[in-house]
Design a protein around this motif. Structure first.
Motif, short mmCIF file in Angstrom:
data_model
loop_
_atom_site.label_atom_id
_atom_site.label_comp_id
_atom_site.label_asym_id
_atom_site.label_seq_id
_atom_site.Cartn_x
_atom_site.Cartn_y
_atom_site.Cartn_z
N GLN A 180 0.97 -1.30 0.03
CA GLN A 180 -0.07 -0.05 -0.09
C GLN A 180 0.85 1.09 0.06
O GLN A 180 2.06 1.13 0.38
CB GLN A 180 -0.90 0.04 1.21
CG GLN A 180 -0.01 -0.17 2.57
CD GLN A 180 -1.14 -0.31 3.67
OE1 GLN A 180 -1.99 -1.54 3.57
NE2 GLN A 180 -1.28 0.52 4.76
N TRP A 181 0.46 2.41 -0.37
CA TRP A 181 1.05 3.43 -0.72
C TRP A 181 1.07 4.29 0.94
O TRP A 181 2.22 4.69 1.17
CB TRP A 181 0.37 4.51 -1.38
CG TRP A 181 0.31 4.24 -2.93
CD1 TRP A 181 -0.55 3.51 -3.66
CD2 TRP A 181 1.41 4.31 -3.90
NE1 TRP A 181 -0.24 3.40 -5.16
CE2 TRP A 181 0.92 4.04 -5.06
CE3 TRP A 181 2.77 4.87 -3.75
CZ2 TRP A 181 1.90 4.08 -6.34
CZ3 TRP A 181 3.47 5.25 -5.00
CH2 TRP A 181 3.24 4.49 -5.96
N ILE A 182 0.23 4.19 1.41
CA ILE A 182 0.19 4.78 2.92
C ILE A 182 -0.77 4.05 3.72
O ILE A 182 -1.61 3.20 3.55
CB ILE A 182 -0.56 6.35 2.72
CG1 ILE A 182 -2.21 6.03 2.19
CG2 ILE A 182 -0.02 7.18 1.78
CD1 ILE A 182 -2.98 7.35 2.22
N PRO A 183 -0.62 4.32 5.20
CA PRO A 183 -1.66 3.76 5.89
C PRO A 183 -3.02 3.73 5.58
O PRO A 183 -3.36 4.91 5.17
CB PRO A 183 -1.07 4.37 7.32
CG PRO A 183 0.06 4.80 7.27
CD PRO A 183 0.18 5.21 6.08
N ASN A 184 -3.82 2.90 6.06
CA ASN A 184 -5.29 2.94 5.73
C ASN A 184 -6.10 3.70 6.60
O ASN A 184 -7.39 3.99 6.49
CB ASN A 184 -5.82 1.54 5.62
CG ASN A 184 -5.57 0.78 4.18
OD1 ASN A 184 -5.76 1.43 3.26
ND2 ASN A 184 -4.91 -0.12 4.24
N SER A 185 -5.49 4.20 7.91
CA SER A 185 -6.30 4.86 8.56
C SER A 185 -5.31 5.80 9.56
O SER A 185 -3.98 5.36 9.56
CB SER A 185 -7.04 4.19 9.59
OG SER A 185 -6.19 3.48 10.56
N GLN A 186 -5.78 6.86 10.34
CA GLN A 186 -4.88 7.49 11.24
C GLN A 186 -4.17 6.49 12.37
O GLN A 186 -3.27 6.71 12.85
CB GLN A 186 -5.08 8.63 11.89
CG GLN A 186 -5.66 9.58 10.72
CD GLN A 186 -4.42 10.29 10.17
OE1 GLN A 186 -3.33 10.03 10.27
NE2 GLN A 186 -4.58 11.48 9.17
N GLU A 187 -5.25 5.57 12.80
CA GLU A 187 -4.73 4.61 13.73
C GLU A 187 -3.53 3.72 13.42
O GLU A 187 -2.79 3.34 14.02
CB GLU A 187 -6.11 3.78 14.13
CG GLU A 187 -7.12 4.85 14.92
CD GLU A 187 -7.87 5.54 13.84
OE1 GLU A 187 -8.62 6.18 14.44
OE2 GLU A 187 -7.95 5.17 12.64
N GLU A 188 -3.89 3.32 12.19
CA GLU A 188 -2.90 2.36 11.49
C GLU A 188 -1.48 3.13 11.43
O GLU A 188 -0.47 2.68 11.79
CB GLU A 188 -3.18 2.10 10.38
CG GLU A 188 -2.13 1.06 9.48
CD GLU A 188 -2.56 0.52 8.20
OE1 GLU A 188 -1.78 0.51 7.20
OE2 GLU A 188 -3.91 0.09 7.90
#
Length: 309
Positions: A180-188
């Motif tokens: 993935q390019w970026i985390p899927n959430s701020q929590e991740e």
């Protein structure tokens, strides 16, 4: 009010999906200047590139936004490849398409891009002199960003070794490896200990209703990393990048490096007519969709393209 038209146009082996954005009261009986607008990595044409395409059309320009090869609504297999050579060629294929339209003046075609789309636009302009003027908003080198993200040279080589092993595995029957390019959430993101401004704001843009789109699924074929790590749009800019140039960046730097890249290209470019516009208090992702950044950026780009197309 502007009008839009869904289009497809030919790449080398398949078709790309895009859209034309027409100014109000556009006269198809005469030839007009046109601008190709290129989206960032991980993005599609429904996001920030359509914002710039729309606003430039509102200011009188015919614009074309599109989805990159292997991504979004464009064709190309395997899916979710990020190939700088293909991304650069996509811009040239978009110009090929514009060249076929009777209402486009082939001697007045410009190009601009956002984030990595800006880097790809610069890369295309170095060799495609049909591009008469070049603009970027938060333009960045995806190659430099990833080289820095992977750290010291030994880690870069280790990543390339992993890519090599994965290519062998896939060539002999393994399932494609997706990352993935970026985390899927701020929590991740927080769990991963990532606090960089650009990553924080990327998650806020791509993974919330602010910018989320079904054709931008945060997927990257892992083996694409080898192509990104070997890519440098600034290479030979001092010899080949000769067109008028407008570079727009914010002065709040993050790991994607658009602030530094803006200065690098401005200092290296062979362009005799070049300008670096630094917007105070503006971040990389402000330039994607926030009026406080987009409005002055579009104003600068409008003036620039009016003067140079």
């Amino acid at each position: 009010m502007i009008n839009t038209e869904e289009i497809t146009f030919k790449a080398r082996h398949f078709n790309l999906a895009g859209g034309l954005f027409f100014p109000e009261n556009f006269d198809k009986s005469i030839a007009h200047p046109a601008i190709v607008v290129t989206h960032p990595t991980s993005a599609d044409m429904n996001q920030t590139s359509s914002i710039y395409a729309t606003k430039l059309a509102e200011n009188g320009f015919l614009t074309l936004a599109y989805d990159a090869s292997y991504q979004g609504q464009s064709e190309g297999e395997p899916r979710y490849i990020e190939d700088p050579a293909s991304r650069t060629n996509d811009i040239m294929y978009a110009i090929d398409y514009l060249d076929t339209l009777p209402f486009v003046d082939n001697d007045r075609i410009g190009a601009m891009g956002i984030c990595a789309g800006g880097g790809y636009t610069i890369n295309a302009a170095k060799t495609d002199k049909r591009i008469k003027a070049v603009g970027t908003a938060a333009g960045a080198s995806a190659g430099a960003a990833y080289r820095e993200a992977f750290g010291p040279d030994d880690q870069l080589i280790a990543t390339l070794e992993q890519v090599a092993a994965q290519r062998t595995a896939e060539a002999t029957g393994a399932e494609p490896m997706m990352t993935q390019w970026i985390p899927n959430s701020q929590e991740e993101r927080e769990a991963a200990g990532i606090n960089d401004l650009d990553i924080v704001e990327a998650v806020d843009y791509y993974k919330t209703p602010r910018g989320a789109d079904e054709f931008s699924p945060n997927k990257l074929r892992f083996t694409s990393l080898a192509l990104l790590l070997n890519y440098d749009p600034a290479n030979l800019a001092e010899k080949l990048l000769t067109q008028p140039l407008e570079i727009i960046v914010g002065d709040k730097p993050g790991s994607f490096g658009s602030y530094r890249f803006g200065y690098e290209i401005y200092n290296k470019a062979a362009s005799k007519n070049k300008e670096l516009t630094v917007l105070p208090g503006i971040s990389h992702y402000d330039l994607y969709d926030q009026p406080k950044a987009v409005e002055p950026a579009v104003a600068e780009l409008t003036t620039f393209f009016n003067e140079n197309l």
